[in-house]
Write an enzyme that holds these catalytic residues in place. Structure first.
Site, PDB file in Angstrom:
ATOM      1  N   GLU A  46      44.561  38.928  44.289  1.00 17.32           N
ATOM      2  CA  GLU A  46      44.343  40.119  43.455  1.00 17.32           C
ATOM      3  C   GLU A  46      42.996  39.992  42.771  1.00 17.32           C
ATOM      4  O   GLU A  46      42.763  39.030  42.029  1.00 17.32           O
ATOM      5  CB  GLU A  46      45.411  40.195  42.367  1.00 17.32           C
ATOM      6  CG  GLU A  46      46.642  40.963  42.743  1.00 17.32           C
ATOM      7  CD  GLU A  46      47.546  41.079  41.532  1.00 17.32           C
ATOM      8  OE1 GLU A  46      47.202  41.807  40.593  1.00 17.32           O
ATOM      9  OE2 GLU A  46      48.580  40.395  41.533  1.00 17.32           O
ATOM     10  N   ASP A  57      47.206  44.030  29.686  1.00 15.51           N
ATOM     11  CA  ASP A  57      46.825  42.622  29.806  1.00 15.51           C
ATOM     12  C   ASP A  57      46.891  41.881  28.479  1.00 15.51           C
ATOM     13  O   ASP A  57      46.538  42.416  27.435  1.00 15.51           O
ATOM     14  CB  ASP A  57      45.416  42.506  30.387  1.00 15.51           C
ATOM     15  CG  ASP A  57      45.396  42.895  31.851  1.00 15.51           C
ATOM     16  OD1 ASP A  57      46.256  42.398  32.599  1.00 15.51           O
ATOM     17  OD2 ASP A  57      44.548  43.718  32.252  1.00 15.51           O
TER      18      ASP A  57
END
Lengths: 255, 394
Positions: A46, A57
């Site tokens: 990724e 995040d």
């Protein structure tokens, strides 16, 4: 066929995917990290597109994004970097970013660039299903791009079934109600959730992410899904070690 | 009320709005979406909401004819005195409404973000009133420049969590609140402006609409006509403006003026004038106009006023701007300070720095003697005293 799905055709268990932030720790590290991860046998990678305001995040990835942006990374540079290894890299790449990046860059231009780089899978955590259905499905289909949907402990069975129908690569199973980041262990509550999803016998492959950080959590996740994704723990490793030692990290996960 | 300025079923005002949220927040947002209109329109809610607005907030807020300001600018200028509300700003209208909605949804833990601290204080106040747990996220920089409000929140029992990322202001406080919400989906996010994922912008606008609802009958009483010629309000996220505009949006003959913070100047690189500097983008869960670079990275805004220091506007405002229904103007830090000193001297009212931006466009307008103008005096300036004193000395 979607490049990530092809991996699952040869290997249905113990899939290991690693997330890293493009342009971190140094601007030019993107391609080196991909090469090292490929050498160490990671199944798919990724590539995180650094964003100024990454809502999903945790602190580790936020910090790496901030530093990558300070290093001067931008979408054009990421695409140039990915283009440079297009013919040598054989490990499928998945782009992970936020919708605003694609919107501002130009949706068609963004898709075109991805395809030029040999990438056919994206993860956009803030792309909701209704927007996908109303607008992006058609766009992605036109470019042969697959969107990866996230499911969480709160996602209803009805919604999971719908996601299963849309999925052409894998379902990203968020391990807990959380933003990204290492948690250290997997709770009983999480196991119940993994078990519940496993019992649904979905047609799609399942990969567990968020809070997977070491061999213990990776192995546990693999008992209930086709594999797992590690992000923050790898970013932490990169902060403390040189990119040349990436195989040590991957070995520590696989053991 | 049927209006073309209300969102469609997916929460869109024209091309702006929507709910761009991570999957983790979907159930919570959906629960709110499925219930908020029904709750707001219920007799029970309206009774409780109106009772609290009257007896706890002190509504209706007066519509004051500013005689000396009118004489100076050659127009009929009225001030809608939201600064006289309990807690000192329009923010309390929304928090009273949302806390009732939260209760009806069975939520016991409340989170909020705040810039200038007015929304944080209003949230901490209603949580104290209802005995609910309250956590307020506030940019580290704003904690310093809005110290009196931080003290108030703490006294009211709220936990104030500093946002240390990015510019350490309102944008980052909102990011932190959303991240916390993702990790605690059982909490109720009491958002402070007409921003965020649908249905938040619409819900907050409906709760602030009490401002224009009162303006209609108050103006009728004072002027014989419920419509003014012009309404002026400052815009950061845009909740006070949404409230002041709400019942007039379909009355096309009423001129709506939204005033943004130009900071050190629109093109100085230190500004928060979103409509002038922004393009279509996604921030905090909705599609709107957003200050960003060519790669979609959000540009840090700047304003002397913590409440206007935001890189976007709510989606309703983006639509009002794009459709031309509202005129967007801006005022610099200095112009806002000058306007605040002026109002203080000639009307005896110290406005909040945010509100001062709305006042600051008067010298830039060509006004007529019989032109009826309502300026939404969204908050009082006690919290900004230190800034006012500092600049007064200089």
């Amino acid at each position: 066929m979607n490049s990530v799905k092809r991996i699952f055709q040869h290997k249905s268990q113990q899939i290991l995917s690693i997330y890293f932030t493009a342009g971190f720790p140094k601007l030019a590290d993107t391609t080196t990290i991909i090469k090292e991860l490929e050498k160490s046998g990671v199944d798919f990678i990724e590539v995180g597109l650094p964003y100024s305001d990454p809502l999903a995040d945790g602190p580790t990835i936020q910090k790496s994004s901030h530093e990558a942006l300070q290093n001067g990374i931008n979408l054009d540079i990421v695409f140039e970097q990915l283009m440079s290894i297009k013919n040598t890299n054989k490990t499928p790449l998945v782009l992970m970013g936020y919708l605003n990046q694609m919107l501002k860059y130009g949706e068609h231009k963004f898709c075109q660039k991805i395809v030029e780089c040999g990438i056919d899978t994206v993860i956009l955590p803030d792309l909701p299903m209704v927007e996908f259905e109303n607008h992006y499905k058609e766009l992605f289909d036109a470019y042969g791009i697959t969107n990866v949907f996230l499911i969480t402990p709160q996602t209803t069975e009805e919604r999971i079934k719908k996601i299963d129908d849309y999925t052409k690569s894998f379902i990203y199973m968020v391990a807990s109600s959380s933003i990204t980041g290492a948690k250290g262990e997997i709770s009983k509550q999480q196991i119940d959730y993994f078990e519940r999803i496993k019992q649904m016998n979905l047609k799609s492959n399942l990969v567990i992410g968020f809070g997977i950080s070491d061999n213990k959590t990776y192995s546990k996740a693999c008992e209930y899904a086709n594999g797992a994704i590690i992000g923050s723990a790898f970013i932490n490793f990169l902060e403390q070690n040189s990119v040349a030692k990436i195989d040590e990290f991957v070995l520590s996960i696989k053991k | 009320m049927t209006s073309k300025y209300q969102p469609d079923k997916n929460g869109y005002f024209g091309q702006f709005g929507g709910a761009f949220i991570p999957e983790l927040l979907y159930p919570n947002v959906k629960e709110l979406e499925d219930n908020y209109i029904q709750i707001i329109e219920s007799e029970e809610f309206q009774k409780e909401y109106k009772s609290l607005l009257k007896d706890f907030v002190g509504r209706p807020s007066p519509l004051y004819f500013a005689k000396r300001l009118s004489a100076k600018y050659g127009a009929q200028i009225y001030l809608k005195r939201e600064d006289l509300n309990h807690t000192g700003a329009h923010k309390i209208n929304n928090t009273i409404g949302q806390i009732l909605i939260a209760q009806k949804l069975g939520k016991t833990k409340i989170i909020a973000e705040t810039g200038a601290g007015q929304h944080g204080v209003a949230t901490a106040t209603v949580c104290a009133l209802m005995g609910l747990d309250c956590t307020v996220f506030m940019g580290e920089k704003d904690i310093v420049r809005q110290a009196p409000n931080v003290a108030r929140m703490k006294m009211l029992g709220a936990k104030v969590v500093p946002a240390t990322s990015g510019s350490k202001t309102l944008k980052d406080a909102t990011n932190e609140a959303i991240r916390y919400w993702i990790q605690h989906p059982e909490t109720f996010y009491l958002i402070g402006s007409v921003v965020g994922p649908h249905p938040h912008p619409d819900m907050v606008a409906r709760l602030q609409a009490v401002i224009s609802e009162e303006m209609k009958w108050q103006l009728k009483e004072k002027t014989g006509n419920e419509n003014p010629d012009t309404i002026i309000a400052c815009v950061g996220g845009g909740s006070n403006a949404a409230g002041a505009f709400y019942h007039y949006m379909d009355d096309e003959e009423v001129e709506l003026i939204a005033v943004e913070a130009a900071g050190l100047g629109v093109n100085s690189g230190e500004s928060a004038a979103t409509s002038q500097l922004g393009q279509v983008g996604i921030i905090h869960g909705s599609k709107t106009i957003l200050m960003q670079d060519e790669y979609g990275q959000i540009v840090e805004p700047y304003s002397i006023s913590a409440g206007l220091d935001y890189p976007g506007v709510g989606p309703l405002h983006a639509f009002l701007y794009e459709s031309g229904r509202a005129t967007f103007m801006n005022a610099t830090d200095q112009e806002a300070l000058d306007a605040a000193y002026e109002l203080t001297k000639i009307e005896g009212i110290i406005p909040a720095l945010e509100t001062a931006h709305a006042l600051a466009v008067l010298p830039k307008m060509t006004l007529k003697k019989d032109q009826v103008i309502v300026i939404n005096l969204s908050g009082r300036g006690d919290k900004d005293l230190e800034t006012f004193i500092k600049h007064l000395k200089e």
